[in-house]
Design a protein around this motif. Sequence first.
Motif, mmCIF file in Angstrom:
data_model
loop_
_atom_site.group_PDB
_atom_site.id
_atom_site.type_symbol
_atom_site.label_atom_id
_atom_site.label_comp_id
_atom_site.label_asym_id
_atom_site.label_seq_id
_atom_site.Cartn_x
_atom_site.Cartn_y
_atom_site.Cartn_z
ATOM 1 N N PRO A 123 7.430 27.795 -37.644
ATOM 2 C CA PRO A 123 7.785 26.535 -36.980
ATOM 3 C C PRO A 123 7.287 25.272 -37.674
ATOM 4 O O PRO A 123 7.880 24.210 -37.490
ATOM 5 C CB PRO A 123 7.144 26.695 -35.591
ATOM 6 C CG PRO A 123 7.192 28.163 -35.340
ATOM 7 C CD PRO A 123 6.920 28.793 -36.674
ATOM 8 N N SER A 124 6.217 25.356 -38.448
ATOM 9 C CA SER A 124 5.755 24.159 -39.164
ATOM 10 C C SER A 124 6.811 23.644 -40.124
ATOM 11 O O SER A 124 6.953 22.429 -40.311
ATOM 12 C CB SER A 124 4.468 24.470 -39.938
ATOM 13 O OG SER A 124 3.396 24.710 -39.055
ATOM 14 N N ILE A 126 10.055 24.164 -39.683
ATOM 15 C CA ILE A 126 11.105 23.632 -38.817
ATOM 16 C C ILE A 126 10.814 22.159 -38.543
ATOM 17 O O ILE A 126 11.681 21.291 -38.673
ATOM 18 C CB ILE A 126 11.182 24.406 -37.485
ATOM 19 C CG1 ILE A 126 11.483 25.890 -37.722
ATOM 20 C CG2 ILE A 126 12.246 23.796 -36.574
ATOM 21 C CD1 ILE A 126 11.441 26.740 -36.455
ATOM 22 N N GLY A 127 9.571 21.870 -38.164
ATOM 23 C CA GLY A 127 9.173 20.496 -37.913
ATOM 24 C C GLY A 127 9.290 19.618 -39.142
ATOM 25 O O GLY A 127 9.714 18.462 -39.059
ATOM 26 N N THR A 335 2.687 20.368 -34.994
ATOM 27 C CA THR A 335 2.967 21.690 -35.570
ATOM 28 C C THR A 335 2.901 21.675 -37.094
ATOM 29 O O THR A 335 2.423 22.630 -37.713
ATOM 30 C CB THR A 335 4.356 22.179 -35.123
ATOM 31 O OG1 THR A 335 4.404 22.183 -33.701
ATOM 32 C CG2 THR A 335 4.631 23.578 -35.626
ATOM 33 N N ASN A 388 12.050 33.352 -35.121
ATOM 34 C CA ASN A 388 11.865 32.003 -35.663
ATOM 35 C C ASN A 388 13.154 31.450 -36.264
ATOM 36 O O ASN A 388 13.374 30.231 -36.237
ATOM 37 C CB ASN A 388 10.754 32.006 -36.708
ATOM 38 C CG ASN A 388 9.369 32.060 -36.094
ATOM 39 O OD1 ASN A 388 9.182 31.677 -34.932
ATOM 40 N ND2 ASN A 388 8.397 32.536 -36.842
ATOM 41 N N ALA A 392 14.646 27.978 -35.013
ATOM 42 C CA ALA A 392 15.028 26.868 -35.886
ATOM 43 C C ALA A 392 16.414 26.353 -35.535
ATOM 44 O O ALA A 392 16.628 25.132 -35.422
ATOM 45 C CB ALA A 392 14.974 27.314 -37.346
ATOM 46 N N ALA A 455 8.159 23.328 -32.163
ATOM 47 C CA ALA A 455 8.496 22.840 -33.500
ATOM 48 C C ALA A 455 8.349 21.330 -33.636
ATOM 49 O O ALA A 455 8.519 20.792 -34.726
ATOM 50 C CB ALA A 455 9.927 23.248 -33.854
ATOM 51 N N THR A 457 10.300 19.107 -32.311
ATOM 52 C CA THR A 457 11.645 18.528 -32.446
ATOM 53 C C THR A 457 12.021 17.821 -31.151
ATOM 54 O O THR A 457 12.881 18.269 -30.406
ATOM 55 C CB THR A 457 12.671 19.624 -32.773
ATOM 56 O OG1 THR A 457 12.542 20.690 -31.804
ATOM 57 C CG2 THR A 457 12.441 20.195 -34.146
#
Length: 521
Positions: A123-124, A126-127, A335, A388, A392, A455, A457
């Motif tokens: 997720p890092s 994704i962010g 994140t 994950n 995303a 994430a 988002t």
Amino acid sequence: MNKSNSLLWHSWARWGGERIRAYRVPLISALAVGFLSYMFAFTNKLPNYDDVSSLLSKGATVDSGRWGLELIDIIFPNFSMPWIYGVITLILIALSVCLICHIFRIQNPVIQALLAGSIVAFPSLIGTFTFMFTASSYGISFLLAVLAVWVLQFEKRWTPALAVLCMVFSLSIYQSYISLTASLLVLVLIWQLFHGEDVKKVLRRGVVYLGFLIVSLGLYYLITQCVNALLHVTFNSYAASNLQFEFSALPKKILVAYYEFTEAFRGDSILLLTNTSRWLNRFCVVAAAILWLLLAIRRKNRGAGWLVLLTVLTMLLPLAINCMYLFTSVASIHTMVLYGFVSLYVLFAILADQWLSEVEVPAGAARMWGQVSIHLMTLCMALAIIGNVYAANEAFLNLHLRYENTYAFYTALVADIQTMPGFDENTKVAIVGDFEDPYKRDTLYFAFQDVRRIAGTWGISPGFYSKDAFFNYYLGMSVSCISDEEAEAFRQLPEFAEMPCYPYYGSIRMIGDTIVVKLSN
């Protein structure tokens, strides 16, 4: 001259081809998982909150201690370009994965592929891709953080200086990847112990690695202060309030770092792991603990000192992963800051690869537990990667819908503003309050609540702070919005109290020389 240049490029291409063949499994796996996860973000403009105002910049640079981010302009111009910067970032992370596999001599192709997928789909990242204006720069910072670890393995006279150079430049782009370097260095020491290195040598290397981290941080801080003095810059309010380090508070911060690490596996953590992923990671930790124990038992003849140092290093790993908690406030942790958490997957890969490469195959109960642990770990890592990948795509669908709704909202609002009597090129507009968040009332948006927290988002919505930039860049309209602080002053006026909330009749009104839009009470 042409012949010489041709031969030079040919030798470089041949060297690169050899590296690609040697690490084709993690490279292909990283790219495949990356494109499955992020293709939608690469081929659409999905603005997250800061990305709107930073469409043509890299946001806060020198005034947030990121002077290296300013230098990156030479390579990556100030345009938030999703396709080219997205692909470049993915390639940089994929190269970093290959380098990690090289550092730890991970040979099993299944383990290489799972490690690559775990790092790329985390997720890092994704962010990171929701702030595309800095994504490629952060990719360089990530690679430099890994390069620093790789360089230190040569143990030559020049390696400490080169490693410090890599680390300082990485910090100057994005400070948070110090946690990645620190945790990988702890894993290097664990790997060396499992591979028969002398305890005293490993301990000495640990002291050197600690010194390297301290020197790198000290040099980065010194250069940052010099840059600020030369440019007459002070830290912005965000950096000044959140970046903090005090020796007196160190014991408490260490406890916080350990607590936040365990929080990722239990309760309702708002970062890193979905509920399903949390259970899968719990199973991986249990499997890793069994493998760790089995491998330690098989090396029991190495003495108590070996076991004590191995245990201490393993206990230090969570602190290294979360070392950013030592330098910043808990409230400011995003994140993206916690990308060092992927070092835990590197530990899983080290233990699994080590067990699979054991020369003497264990027998009896040890073999059974080892096989069960390996299969459990690989299955859970694979399922977590798939989860994950879905997360995303959910996160980017959330951003897309948020953008579409905000675009439609402001298109209608601008049309209403333009029809107001007295509207001209000099008219100021006050947009007061926040439009009711659809997450609170609409099941469609509520479905994205978990992934947007995990994430980071959050997306954009009517009333967000980058309204001017949104009007100019995305609507092609020049609407002069006064600041949120100035707009809030209108709440005290009786005329404002009489107004209904937008979009109902009377929610837009000329008060003095300003058109006031009331979004909320």
